[in-house]
Design a protein around this motif. Structure first.
Motif, mmCIF file in Angstrom:
data_model
loop_
_atom_site.group_PDB
_atom_site.id
_atom_site.type_symbol
_atom_site.label_atom_id
_atom_site.label_comp_id
_atom_site.label_asym_id
_atom_site.label_seq_id
_atom_site.Cartn_x
_atom_site.Cartn_y
_atom_site.Cartn_z
ATOM 1 N N SER A 150 -4.963 5.951 -10.711
ATOM 2 C CA SER A 150 -4.027 5.366 -9.747
ATOM 3 C C SER A 150 -3.565 6.368 -8.696
ATOM 4 O O SER A 150 -2.927 5.975 -7.715
ATOM 5 N N GLN A 151 -3.857 7.643 -8.901
ATOM 6 C CA GLN A 151 -3.521 8.665 -7.923
ATOM 7 C C GLN A 151 -4.439 9.857 -8.122
ATOM 8 O O GLN A 151 -5.079 9.994 -9.174
ATOM 9 N N GLY A 205 -2.657 -5.172 -8.829
ATOM 10 C CA GLY A 205 -3.219 -3.824 -8.874
ATOM 11 C C GLY A 205 -4.201 -3.660 -10.008
ATOM 12 O O GLY A 205 -4.574 -4.619 -10.696
ATOM 13 N N THR A 221 0.820 -1.193 0.000
ATOM 14 C CA THR A 221 0.000 0.000 0.000
ATOM 15 C C THR A 221 0.855 1.244 0.000
ATOM 16 O O THR A 221 0.395 2.311 -0.349
ATOM 17 N N ARG A 222 2.110 1.119 0.392
ATOM 18 C CA ARG A 222 3.011 2.267 0.371
ATOM 19 C C ARG A 222 4.251 1.882 -0.406
ATOM 20 O O ARG A 222 4.818 0.802 -0.225
ATOM 21 N N ASP A 252 5.240 -0.552 -8.891
ATOM 22 C CA ASP A 252 4.109 -0.462 -7.984
ATOM 23 C C ASP A 252 2.977 0.330 -8.638
ATOM 24 O O ASP A 252 3.169 1.444 -9.117
ATOM 25 N N GLN A 253 1.768 -0.230 -8.603
ATOM 26 C CA GLN A 253 0.617 0.396 -9.260
ATOM 27 C C GLN A 253 0.302 1.764 -8.688
ATOM 28 O O GLN A 253 -0.168 2.652 -9.408
ATOM 29 N N THR A 254 0.586 1.994 -7.417
ATOM 30 C CA THR A 254 0.296 3.300 -6.830
ATOM 31 C C THR A 254 1.197 4.392 -7.376
ATOM 32 O O THR A 254 0.928 5.580 -7.197
#
Length: 488
Positions: free
Chosen positions: A129-130, A465, A35-36, A119-121
C-alpha cells in the motif's frame, strides 16, 4: 452472559432468517477512498471538516533498555523516541491524526495501523500500500478514524516485518469515544515478546528456517508496556478500571486469565460488543488481538487482582492492589458496568444469500510428529507456507474483486499443524456459525483458525482499495502467508 471466544459455540444471533431480512443500502455505510488522504470523504456521522488535527512525530531509532529485572544489563533495541513500546497515541473520534515517521534505523520500515478502517493508502504495508520508508527518510500518515476503539501500530512490510517488530517498534492507538465510560483508570497494556540470550542481547535476525516454518519467533521473555512483569498498580478499593489489552508479539499465541476480579469485555478488536464475562475467566490472545475490559477492584484493603498469561505455570502480567491510602481519591465511576454504545458505522446484518464467496486453504509448514517433536523434513525453506497453493504476490490475481457494498463470505481451512491467526485489513467481520445460520455477537478483525479446522467469516466490502488478508505471525507473513482482495 459468559462467552468463550475460542469456540464458535454461541447460539446464532441474529439467525439466518434475520440476516436475510435486512440491510438495504449497505453501500452507504462507508466514505469514498481518495487518491490523497487530505481529500478523504468523511464517514457518515462525521463532520465534513475534521474538528481538529493533531500532529506527532515518531522517530524509529536504535536504543537501549533493561528488559529483565535488575541487575540484568540493558538490551539493544529499536525504539520510538527512546521508548519501546512507542507512546500510546490518542485522538478523538472525528479528529485527524498526522504522524510523521522518521526512520533512523538501518532497515526499511512502514507502520500498519492494525484494525483501523480508513484510507487504503494509509494502511502502512510497505511494498503493497506504500513504498517502504528507507533508512534516513520519512513518511507522513494522515489518519481520520471512522470508529472509536483500541488499535495496534506495528511494522508491516513484505518480507521485512519480523526484525523491526522483534526489536520493539510497536504501540497503541486509542480513538476515544465521544462519551467514554466513566472509569478511574484507563490503562493500556501492550504485551511484547523478546528472544534474548543469557547475555540479555537479542538473538540474531532474520528468522531461521525453523522459526519461519513453524511457530514463528517465540521469545524467551515477556514485557508489559516495555517493562518486566508484573506491572504493579495501586488503586483505591472499589476503583473501576478499563484495560486496553493488546498483543504486539511477533508470534506468541497465548491465553489470558483474570484472577481475583470479575472482568467484563466491552470491546473486541476495537469494536463494541454486548458486555460479557469470559468463560473460565479466560480469553484467547493471538498477535494483533485487542480487548477492552472493565472491572471493579475489590473493596477490601490489601486485596489483589491480576491478569495472567497462561504460559507454563502462569505469568502475571499486571497486578492490581487495593490500597486504603488511595481511598480519598474521588471516584469517577459508580453503578453497574454498562456496554459501550454500538458502532453505527458497522452493519447490523449481512445478506449472506447475496454474498460473493471465496475460499482460503492454508497448507505447508513443519509437521508435529506423534511424539510432539518438530519435523522439518521436506520443507521448502524459501516458501514454507502456501495459501491456495502459492504465496502472496502484490502483482498477482486477487482472491476476489467486488464492488463496494458487496457482502463477502470467506471460508478459511487450516491444513497445517499450527494454529493460524489471520487479519483482514480495512474491514471488521463476523465469525459465522456452521452452515451460515448466524454469527457471533461481536466483530473481529483478527481470527484464529485451529489446526485441521475450517471457519467462515462475513463482512460488507465497504472500504474501497486493495486490502490484505495476512498472517499475524510476522515470520509467516514475511515468508508470504498472505493474500489480497479488491473493493472497487
Amino acid at each position: 452472559m459468559k462467552t468463550d471466544l475460542s469456540k464458535p459455540a454461541i447460539k446464532a444471533r441474529p439467525n439466518r432468517r434475520q440476516a436475510l431480512a435486512g440491510l438495504a443500502g449497505l453501500a452507504a455505510l462507508a466514505g469514498t477512498t481518495p487518491t490523497r488522504a487530505q481529500d478523504a470523504t468523511p464517514a457518515p456521522g462525521q463532520p465534513a471538516e475534521p474538528a481538529a488535527t493533531t500532529a506527532r512525530e515518531l522517530t524509529a531509532v536504535p536504543g537501549k533498555t533493561r528488559l529483565r529485572p535488575s541487575p540484568a544489563t540493558e538490551s539493544e533495541i529499536w525504539s520510538f523516541d527512546g521508548n519501546a513500546p512507542g507512546p500510546t497515541l490518542r485522538v478523538k473520534l472525528g479528529e485527524t491524526l498526522r504522524i510523521r515517521l522518521l526512520n533512523r534505523t538501518d532497515k526499511p520500515l512502514s507502520l500498519h495501523w492494525h484494525g483501523l478502517r480508513h484510507d487504503q493508502t494509509m494502511d502502512g504495508v510497505g511494498g503493497f500500500s506504500q513504498e517502504p520508508v528507507a533508512p534516513g527518510d520519512s513518511f507522513e500518515y494522515r489518519l481520520t478514524p471512522r470508529d472509536p476503539g483500541s488499535y495496534l501500530y506495528r511494522p508491516l512490510l513484505l518480507g521485512g516485518s519480523s526484525e523491526p517488530a522483534g526489536r520493539g517498534l510497536s504501540g497503541l492507538l486509542v480513538v476515544e469515544e465521544k462519551e467514554p465510560p466513566a472509569v478511574d483508570l484507563d490503562l493500556p497494556v501492550l504485551v511484547g515478546d523478546w528472544l534474548l540470550g543469557d547475555d540479555h542481547k537479542l538473538l540474531p535476525f532474520p528468522a531461521t528456517a525453523q522459526e519461519g516454518a513453524a511457530a514463528g519467533r517465540l521469545g524467551s521473555w515477556l514485557t508489559v508496556n516495555g517493562k518486566p512483569p508484573p506491572e504493579r498498580i495501586g488503586l483505591a478499593p472499589g476503583a473501576r478500571v478499563r484495560l486496553r489489552l493488546a498483543n504486539a508479539c511477533n508470534a506468541r499465541i497465548m491465553r489470558l486469565r483474570f484472577d481475583g476480579l470479575k472482568a467484563f469485555v466491552v470491546a473486541v478488536d476495537g469494536q463494541p460488543t454486548e458486555t460479557f464475562e469470559p468463560v473460565r475467566a479466560q480469553l484467547p490472545f493471538a498477535p494483533g488481538t485487542r480487548y477492552d475490559v472493565i472491572f471493579d477492584m475489590p473493596e477490601e484493603n490489601g486485596a489483589s487482582a491480576s491478569v495472567t498469561a497462561l504460559i507454563g505455570p502462569g505469568m502475571p502480567l499486571v497486578r492490581f492492589v487495593s490500597e486504603a491510602g488511595k481511598s480519598a481519591v474521588q471516584r469517577k465511576a459508580s453503578g453497574p458496568i454498562a456496554a459501550l454504545a454500538p458502532n453505527p458505522a458497522l452493519p447490523a446484518a449481512v445478506r449472506l444469500q447475496n454474498a460473493s464467496r471465496a475460499e482460503i486453504i492454508v497448507e505447508g509448514g513443519a509437521k508435529i510428529d506423534a511424539d510432539n517433536k518438530l519435523n522439518l523434513s521436506g520443507i521448502d525453506q524459501a516458501r514454507p507456507w502456501r495459501l491456495n497453493g502459492t504465496t502472496g504476490d502484490p502483482q498477482g490475481k486477487p482472491l476476489l474483486s467486488v464492488r463496494r457494498g458487496t457482502p463477502v463470505v470467506i471460508g478459511i481451512t487450516n491444513k497445517t499443524d499450527f494454529l493460524q491467526p489471520f487479519h483482514v485489513h480495512g474491514h471488521s467481520f463476523r465469525l459465522l456459525h456452521p452452515l451460515d445460520d448466524g454469527w457471533e455477537p461481536y466483530f473481529l478483525d483478527t481470527v484464529q483458525i485451529p489446526e485441521g479446522k475450517r471457519l467462515h467469516i462475513a463482512f460488507i466490502a465497504d472500504n474501497p482499495g486493495r486490502w490484505l488478508i495476512s498472517s499475524t505471525v510476522l515470520e509467516r507473513f514475511d515468508f508470504g502467508l498472505w493474500t489480497w482482495f479488491e473493493v472497487i
